[in-house]
Write a protein that holds these residues in place. Sequence first.
Motif, PDB file in Angstrom:
ATOM      1  N   GLY A  98      12.190  10.946  -6.877  1.00  0.00           N
ATOM      2  CA  GLY A  98      11.361  10.720  -5.700  1.00  0.00           C
ATOM      3  C   GLY A  98      11.320   9.253  -5.309  1.00  0.00           C
ATOM      4  O   GLY A  98      11.605   8.364  -6.109  1.00  0.00           O
ATOM      5  N   VAL A  99      10.972   9.010  -4.060  1.00  0.00           N
ATOM      6  CA  VAL A  99      10.898   7.661  -3.522  1.00  0.00           C
ATOM      7  C   VAL A  99       9.504   7.447  -2.957  1.00  0.00           C
ATOM      8  O   VAL A  99       8.972   8.317  -2.257  1.00  0.00           O
ATOM      9  CB  VAL A  99      11.946   7.461  -2.401  1.00  0.00           C
ATOM     10  CG1 VAL A  99      11.800   6.108  -1.751  1.00  0.00           C
ATOM     11  CG2 VAL A  99      13.344   7.658  -2.943  1.00  0.00           C
ATOM     12  N   THR A 100       8.897   6.307  -3.255  1.00  0.00           N
ATOM     13  CA  THR A 100       7.603   5.956  -2.703  1.00  0.00           C
ATOM     14  C   THR A 100       7.813   4.945  -1.595  1.00  0.00           C
ATOM     15  O   THR A 100       8.513   3.951  -1.777  1.00  0.00           O
ATOM     16  CB  THR A 100       6.683   5.364  -3.785  1.00  0.00           C
ATOM     17  OG1 THR A 100       6.544   6.312  -4.835  1.00  0.00           O
ATOM     18  CG2 THR A 100       5.310   5.039  -3.226  1.00  0.00           C
TER      19      THR A 100
ATOM     20  N   VAL B 238       0.870  -1.176   0.000  1.00  0.00           N
ATOM     21  CA  VAL B 238       0.000   0.000   0.000  1.00  0.00           C
ATOM     22  C   VAL B 238       0.908   1.227   0.000  1.00  0.00           C
ATOM     23  O   VAL B 238       1.773   1.361   0.856  1.00  0.00           O
ATOM     24  CB  VAL B 238      -0.904   0.010   1.252  1.00  0.00           C
ATOM     25  CG1 VAL B 238      -1.777   1.258   1.270  1.00  0.00           C
ATOM     26  CG2 VAL B 238      -1.746  -1.250   1.318  1.00  0.00           C
ATOM     27  N   GLU B 239       0.710   2.122  -0.965  1.00  0.00           N
ATOM     28  CA  GLU B 239       1.506   3.360  -1.005  1.00  0.00           C
ATOM     29  C   GLU B 239       1.082   4.227   0.161  1.00  0.00           C
ATOM     30  O   GLU B 239      -0.094   4.523   0.327  1.00  0.00           O
ATOM     31  CB  GLU B 239       1.270   4.106  -2.305  1.00  0.00           C
ATOM     32  CG  GLU B 239       1.740   3.373  -3.527  1.00  0.00           C
ATOM     33  CD  GLU B 239       1.367   4.097  -4.814  1.00  0.00           C
ATOM     34  OE1 GLU B 239       0.541   5.027  -4.777  1.00  0.00           O
ATOM     35  OE2 GLU B 239       1.904   3.721  -5.851  1.00  0.00           O
ATOM     36  N   VAL B 240       2.053   4.621   1.000  1.00  0.00           N
ATOM     37  CA  VAL B 240       1.708   5.450   2.153  1.00  0.00           C
ATOM     38  C   VAL B 240       2.360   6.825   2.132  1.00  0.00           C
ATOM     39  O   VAL B 240       1.909   7.729   2.830  1.00  0.00           O
ATOM     40  CB  VAL B 240       2.055   4.747   3.494  1.00  0.00           C
ATOM     41  CG1 VAL B 240       1.144   3.559   3.710  1.00  0.00           C
ATOM     42  CG2 VAL B 240       3.496   4.344   3.571  1.00  0.00           C
ATOM     43  N   ARG B 241       3.403   7.006   1.361  1.00  0.00           N
ATOM     44  CA  ARG B 241       4.059   8.306   1.344  1.00  0.00           C
ATOM     45  C   ARG B 241       4.963   8.436   0.130  1.00  0.00           C
ATOM     46  O   ARG B 241       5.522   7.468  -0.350  1.00  0.00           O
ATOM     47  CB  ARG B 241       4.890   8.468   2.609  1.00  0.00           C
ATOM     48  CG  ARG B 241       5.485   9.845   2.750  1.00  0.00           C
ATOM     49  CD  ARG B 241       5.729  10.222   4.182  1.00  0.00           C
ATOM     50  NE  ARG B 241       4.476  10.130   4.919  1.00  0.00           N
ATOM     51  CZ  ARG B 241       4.374   9.626   6.149  1.00  0.00           C
ATOM     52  NH1 ARG B 241       5.417   9.210   6.778  1.00  0.00           N
ATOM     53  NH2 ARG B 241       3.207   9.574   6.748  1.00  0.00           N
ATOM     54  N   ARG B 242       5.127   9.651  -0.324  1.00  0.00           N
ATOM     55  CA  ARG B 242       6.039   9.976  -1.430  1.00  0.00           C
ATOM     56  C   ARG B 242       7.021  11.013  -0.921  1.00  0.00           C
ATOM     57  O   ARG B 242       6.619  12.036  -0.366  1.00  0.00           O
ATOM     58  CB  ARG B 242       5.247  10.524  -2.613  1.00  0.00           C
ATOM     59  CG  ARG B 242       6.065  10.952  -3.783  1.00  0.00           C
ATOM     60  CD  ARG B 242       6.474   9.781  -4.611  1.00  0.00           C
ATOM     61  NE  ARG B 242       7.221  10.247  -5.785  1.00  0.00           N
ATOM     62  CZ  ARG B 242       7.883   9.459  -6.568  1.00  0.00           C
ATOM     63  NH1 ARG B 242       7.910   8.177  -6.330  1.00  0.00           N
ATOM     64  NH2 ARG B 242       8.530   9.929  -7.602  1.00  0.00           N
TER      65      ARG B 242
END
Length: 67
Positions: free
Chosen positions: A41-43, A29-33
Motif C-alpha cells: 500500500g501507498v500513503t 498530514v496523512e490524507v489517504r491510503r
Amino acid sequence: MTSESLTADVPPTGTETCCHCGRTTTAPVEVRRIEAADVPGVTLYACPDDAVLLHPGPIPGECGPGR
C-alpha cells in the motif's frame, strides 16, 4: 514535567511531498491510503495548508483486514 522528558530524544521528523501542491513539507498530514492486492500500500501525504482542502480517504489504521 519530569527531568526525563527534558532529556529524552526528540522524535525524528520526516519529510514528504504534498500530493496536492508538490511541495516538500516537514509536517506531513496523512490524507489517504491506497491499497492494491499485488503491491504494498501507498500513503499519500499533504502539507498542512492543503490537507484541509482534500477530502480524507482511508488512512493507515482505518483499513482493517478484509475491508
